[in-house]
Scaffold this motif. Structure first.
Motif, PDB file in Angstrom:
ATOM      1  N   SER A  14      14.762  -1.744 -33.157  1.00 34.81           N
ATOM      2  CA  SER A  14      16.274  -1.700 -33.251  1.00 34.81           C
ATOM      3  C   SER A  14      16.958  -2.860 -33.874  1.00 34.81           C
ATOM      4  O   SER A  14      18.162  -2.703 -34.455  1.00 34.81           O
ATOM      5  CB  SER A  14      17.106  -1.987 -31.626  1.00 34.81           C
ATOM      6  OG  SER A  14      16.460  -3.354 -31.252  1.00 34.81           O
ATOM      7  N   GLY A  15      16.099  -3.946 -34.267  1.00 36.98           N
ATOM      8  CA  GLY A  15      16.693  -5.184 -35.143  1.00 36.98           C
ATOM      9  C   GLY A  15      16.345  -5.066 -36.522  1.00 36.98           C
ATOM     10  O   GLY A  15      16.903  -5.286 -37.282  1.00 36.98           O
ATOM     11  N   LEU A  16      15.216  -4.366 -36.894  1.00 40.72           N
ATOM     12  CA  LEU A  16      14.921  -4.413 -38.325  1.00 40.72           C
ATOM     13  C   LEU A  16      15.884  -3.481 -39.126  1.00 40.72           C
ATOM     14  O   LEU A  16      16.047  -3.879 -40.407  1.00 40.72           O
ATOM     15  CB  LEU A  16      13.400  -3.753 -38.405  1.00 40.72           C
ATOM     16  CG  LEU A  16      12.319  -4.922 -38.097  1.00 40.72           C
ATOM     17  CD1 LEU A  16      11.020  -4.078 -38.325  1.00 40.72           C
ATOM     18  CD2 LEU A  16      12.270  -5.835 -39.400  1.00 40.72           C
ATOM     19  N   PRO A  17      16.407  -2.438 -38.814  1.00 41.64           N
ATOM     20  CA  PRO A  17      17.225  -1.700 -39.558  1.00 41.64           C
ATOM     21  C   PRO A  17      18.578  -2.855 -40.286  1.00 41.64           C
ATOM     22  O   PRO A  17      19.002  -2.454 -41.147  1.00 41.64           O
ATOM     23  CB  PRO A  17      17.878  -0.814 -38.755  1.00 41.64           C
ATOM     24  CG  PRO A  17      16.942  -0.335 -37.925  1.00 41.64           C
ATOM     25  CD  PRO A  17      16.033  -1.912 -37.527  1.00 41.64           C
ATOM     26  N   PHE A  18      18.832  -3.798 -39.406  1.00 38.55           N
ATOM     27  CA  PHE A  18      20.084  -4.403 -39.678  1.00 38.55           C
ATOM     28  C   PHE A  18      19.561  -5.458 -40.709  1.00 38.55           C
ATOM     29  O   PHE A  18      20.450  -5.958 -41.764  1.00 38.55           O
ATOM     30  CB  PHE A  18      20.580  -5.204 -38.734  1.00 38.55           C
ATOM     31  CG  PHE A  18      21.090  -4.483 -37.686  1.00 38.55           C
ATOM     32  CD1 PHE A  18      22.621  -3.791 -37.846  1.00 38.55           C
ATOM     33  CD2 PHE A  18      20.583  -4.183 -36.220  1.00 38.55           C
ATOM     34  CE1 PHE A  18      22.922  -2.965 -36.869  1.00 38.55           C
ATOM     35  CE2 PHE A  18      21.196  -3.474 -35.436  1.00 38.55           C
ATOM     36  CZ  PHE A  18      22.352  -2.692 -35.706  1.00 38.55           C
ATOM     37  N   VAL A  19      18.201  -5.579 -40.943  1.00 37.88           N
ATOM     38  CA  VAL A  19      17.935  -6.438 -42.360  1.00 37.88           C
ATOM     39  C   VAL A  19      17.856  -5.773 -43.353  1.00 37.88           C
ATOM     40  O   VAL A  19      18.276  -6.144 -44.543  1.00 37.88           O
ATOM     41  CB  VAL A  19      16.242  -6.754 -41.803  1.00 37.88           C
ATOM     42  CG1 VAL A  19      15.653  -7.664 -43.102  1.00 37.88           C
ATOM     43  CG2 VAL A  19      16.113  -7.665 -40.640  1.00 37.88           C
ATOM     44  N   PHE A  20      17.480  -4.487 -43.346  1.00 39.61           N
ATOM     45  CA  PHE A  20      17.680  -3.606 -44.562  1.00 39.61           C
ATOM     46  C   PHE A  20      19.007  -3.327 -44.620  1.00 39.61           C
ATOM     47  O   PHE A  20      19.394  -3.115 -46.139  1.00 39.61           O
ATOM     48  CB  PHE A  20      16.671  -2.389 -44.228  1.00 39.61           C
ATOM     49  CG  PHE A  20      15.420  -2.655 -43.763  1.00 39.61           C
ATOM     50  CD1 PHE A  20      14.465  -3.542 -44.691  1.00 39.61           C
ATOM     51  CD2 PHE A  20      14.763  -1.973 -42.804  1.00 39.61           C
ATOM     52  CE1 PHE A  20      13.408  -3.702 -44.233  1.00 39.61           C
ATOM     53  CE2 PHE A  20      13.368  -2.162 -42.432  1.00 39.61           C
ATOM     54  CZ  PHE A  20      12.634  -3.083 -43.258  1.00 39.61           C
ATOM     55  N   LEU A  21      19.830  -3.182 -43.820  1.00 44.99           N
ATOM     56  CA  LEU A  21      21.295  -2.743 -44.112  1.00 44.99           C
ATOM     57  C   LEU A  21      21.974  -3.717 -44.920  1.00 44.99           C
ATOM     58  O   LEU A  21      22.626  -3.692 -45.809  1.00 44.99           O
ATOM     59  CB  LEU A  21      22.123  -2.793 -42.728  1.00 44.99           C
ATOM     60  CG  LEU A  21      22.206  -1.154 -42.244  1.00 44.99           C
ATOM     61  CD1 LEU A  21      22.757  -1.433 -40.901  1.00 44.99           C
ATOM     62  CD2 LEU A  21      22.645   0.015 -43.090  1.00 44.99           C
ATOM     63  N   GLU A  22      21.352  -5.102 -44.354  1.00 44.19           N
ATOM     64  CA  GLU A  22      21.949  -6.233 -45.039  1.00 44.19           C
ATOM     65  C   GLU A  22      21.674  -6.547 -46.423  1.00 44.19           C
ATOM     66  O   GLU A  22      22.258  -6.672 -47.565  1.00 44.19           O
ATOM     67  CB  GLU A  22      21.903  -7.608 -44.491  1.00 44.19           C
ATOM     68  CG  GLU A  22      22.730  -8.943 -44.604  1.00 44.19           C
ATOM     69  CD  GLU A  22      22.451 -10.023 -43.584  1.00 44.19           C
ATOM     70  OE1 GLU A  22      23.222 -10.635 -43.440  1.00 44.19           O
ATOM     71  OE2 GLU A  22      21.255 -10.034 -43.422  1.00 44.19           O
ATOM     72  N   ARG A  23      20.249  -6.451 -46.742  1.00 42.75           N
ATOM     73  CA  ARG A  23      19.591  -6.382 -48.019  1.00 42.75           C
ATOM     74  C   ARG A  23      20.235  -5.342 -49.292  1.00 42.75           C
ATOM     75  O   ARG A  23      20.508  -5.679 -50.135  1.00 42.75           O
ATOM     76  CB  ARG A  23      18.306  -6.136 -48.024  1.00 42.75           C
ATOM     77  CG  ARG A  23      17.636  -7.419 -47.344  1.00 42.75           C
ATOM     78  CD  ARG A  23      16.002  -7.425 -47.400  1.00 42.75           C
ATOM     79  NE  ARG A  23      15.304  -8.330 -47.009  1.00 42.75           N
ATOM     80  CZ  ARG A  23      14.219  -8.577 -46.887  1.00 42.75           C
ATOM     81  NH1 ARG A  23      13.147  -7.944 -47.592  1.00 42.75           N
ATOM     82  NH2 ARG A  23      13.506  -9.653 -46.100  1.00 42.75           N
ATOM     83  N   ALA A  24      20.475  -4.015 -48.468  1.00 47.65           N
ATOM     84  CA  ALA A  24      20.979  -2.943 -49.482  1.00 47.65           C
ATOM     85  C   ALA A  24      22.417  -2.965 -49.474  1.00 47.65           C
ATOM     86  O   ALA A  24      22.837  -2.311 -50.399  1.00 47.65           O
ATOM     87  CB  ALA A  24      20.441  -1.714 -48.978  1.00 47.65           C
ATOM     88  N   GLY A  25      22.987  -3.658 -48.768  1.00 49.25           N
ATOM     89  CA  GLY A  25      24.601  -3.513 -48.716  1.00 49.25           C
ATOM     90  C   GLY A  25      25.115  -2.423 -48.354  1.00 49.25           C
ATOM     91  O   GLY A  25      26.299  -2.193 -48.373  1.00 49.25           O
ATOM     92  N   TRP A  26      24.417  -1.550 -47.677  1.00 52.85           N
ATOM     93  CA  TRP A  26      24.853  -0.288 -46.783  1.00 52.85           C
ATOM     94  C   TRP A  26      25.947  -0.669 -45.833  1.00 52.85           C
ATOM     95  O   TRP A  26      25.817  -1.649 -45.054  1.00 52.85           O
ATOM     96  CB  TRP A  26      23.913   0.516 -46.609  1.00 52.85           C
ATOM     97  CG  TRP A  26      22.848   1.208 -47.700  1.00 52.85           C
ATOM     98  CD1 TRP A  26      23.066   1.089 -48.925  1.00 52.85           C
ATOM     99  CD2 TRP A  26      21.881   1.439 -47.717  1.00 52.85           C
ATOM    100  NE1 TRP A  26      22.183   1.658 -49.866  1.00 52.85           N
ATOM    101  CE2 TRP A  26      21.263   1.706 -48.922  1.00 52.85           C
ATOM    102  CE3 TRP A  26      20.653   1.473 -46.394  1.00 52.85           C
ATOM    103  CZ2 TRP A  26      19.746   2.175 -49.194  1.00 52.85           C
ATOM    104  CZ3 TRP A  26      19.401   1.881 -46.738  1.00 52.85           C
ATOM    105  CH2 TRP A  26      18.930   2.297 -48.103  1.00 52.85           C
ATOM    106  N   LEU A  27      26.865   0.246 -45.544  1.00 54.65           N
ATOM    107  CA  LEU A  27      27.956   0.049 -44.549  1.00 54.65           C
ATOM    108  C   LEU A  27      28.596  -1.203 -44.618  1.00 54.65           C
ATOM    109  O   LEU A  27      28.764  -1.806 -43.506  1.00 54.65           O
ATOM    110  CB  LEU A  27      27.036   0.320 -43.184  1.00 54.65           C
ATOM    111  CG  LEU A  27      26.713   1.892 -42.976  1.00 54.65           C
ATOM    112  CD1 LEU A  27      25.873   1.785 -41.681  1.00 54.65           C
ATOM    113  CD2 LEU A  27      27.648   2.795 -42.994  1.00 54.65           C
ATOM    114  N   SER A  28      28.679  -1.747 -45.828  1.00 59.34           N
ATOM    115  CA  SER A  28      29.252  -3.155 -45.831  1.00 59.34           C
ATOM    116  C   SER A  28      30.607  -3.257 -45.365  1.00 59.34           C
ATOM    117  O   SER A  28      31.117  -4.429 -44.965  1.00 59.34           O
ATOM    118  CB  SER A  28      28.984  -3.630 -47.127  1.00 59.34           C
ATOM    119  OG  SER A  28      29.912  -2.936 -48.292  1.00 59.34           O
TER     120      SER A  28
END
Length: 262
Positions: free
Chosen positions: A37-51
């Motif tokens: 549940s926590g790792l997806p937010f690492v990738f979201l932040e790095r990729a800038g998705w759903l910013s």
């Protein structure tokens, strides 16, 4: 559904000991739910998705994220797992069981609601204590190293804090002596709640938009943005404790100003 669940549970208790299920099983479930549940937010932040849903514009660097993950693994294996093993006899004495029959959903639901209420009360006061000058400087400041939280920072804390605030999570189950299945469900829900509260995103589908008095990410993110003496918003799940004791005034005042300016 009930028969399938009972059959699956019978397999577990037939092939694994009570100790293995309560300690190793609980640890595996915790780690799986927490990191999935926590790792997806690492990738979201790095990729800038759903910013557009991100609460703060600032991002954590990959090095900062990596430090968090490596420290978490150290604490989970060095603190969480030993605590689960040591506390096993205590929970057994207090009535925890893994045998059949499984508890009814009515019992499970009632106990889970009780655990959330007890945890929120105990966590609120423990968290406020951690924001006193000495404890913040020497213990709680570790958790606040991340002023821009992401999901995994929910459990990034000083070992003393892990033990101190961890008490809030287990006091409810310790009082009722639950079935292990109920304990697992409570652990899963509590992990998902704290990861969401630290995720750094305010989505349209966030629980706070549907559940009355639920704090969530937007409410808790305010706590991380401010200095320890002025933060407020100390509750873990709901907002009523902060409202009752006036520790959300800064947050509510800021929201009123934003609303007036919009």
């Amino acid at each position: 559904m009930a028969e399938l669940l009972e059959s699956a549970w019978r397999y577990l208790i037939t092939n694994f000991s009570d100790f293995q299920l309560a300690c190793i099983g609980s640890f595996i479930i915790h780690e799986s739910v927490f990191f999935l549940s926590g790792l997806p937010f690492v990738f979201l932040e790095r990729a800038g998705w759903l910013s557009k849903y991100k609460i703060q514009a600032k991002n954590n660097s990959p090095a900062a994220q990596g430090k968090c993950i490596s420290r978490l693994l150290l604490y989970h294996f060095g603190v969480n797992l030993p605590v689960m093993i040591v506390s096993y006899p205590v929970f057994k004495r207090m009535g925890m069981r893994s045998t059949l029959p499984l508890p009814s959903w009515k019992v499970v639901f009632g106990q889970i609601i009780f655990y959330f209420i007890v945890e929120d009360f105990v966590f609120y006061w423990g968290h406020r204590i951690l924001h006193t000058k000495w404890l913040y400087k020497n213990v709680h400041s570790v958790h606040h190293e991340y002023a821009t939280p992401f999901g995994l920072t929910s459990e990034y804390a000083h070992p003393a804090e892990i033990l101190f605030l961890g008490f809030a999570t287990i006091v409810g189950p310790a009082l009722t002596g639950p079935h292990l299945m109920t304990l697992w469900l409570w652990m899963v829900l509590r992990v998902l709640e704290t990861v969401e509260a630290h995720c750094g995103y305010d989505f349209p589908w966030s629980p706070s938009n549907f559940i009355p008095l639920y704090g969530g990410a937007y409410f808790h993110d305010y706590h991380h943005r401010l200095l320890y003496t002025k933060s407020g918003n100390y509750s873990s799940t709901f907002t009523y404790m902060d409202w009752i004791f006036g520790t959300d005034k800064g947050f509510r005042n800021l929201e009123a100003i934003k609303k007036a300016e919009s």
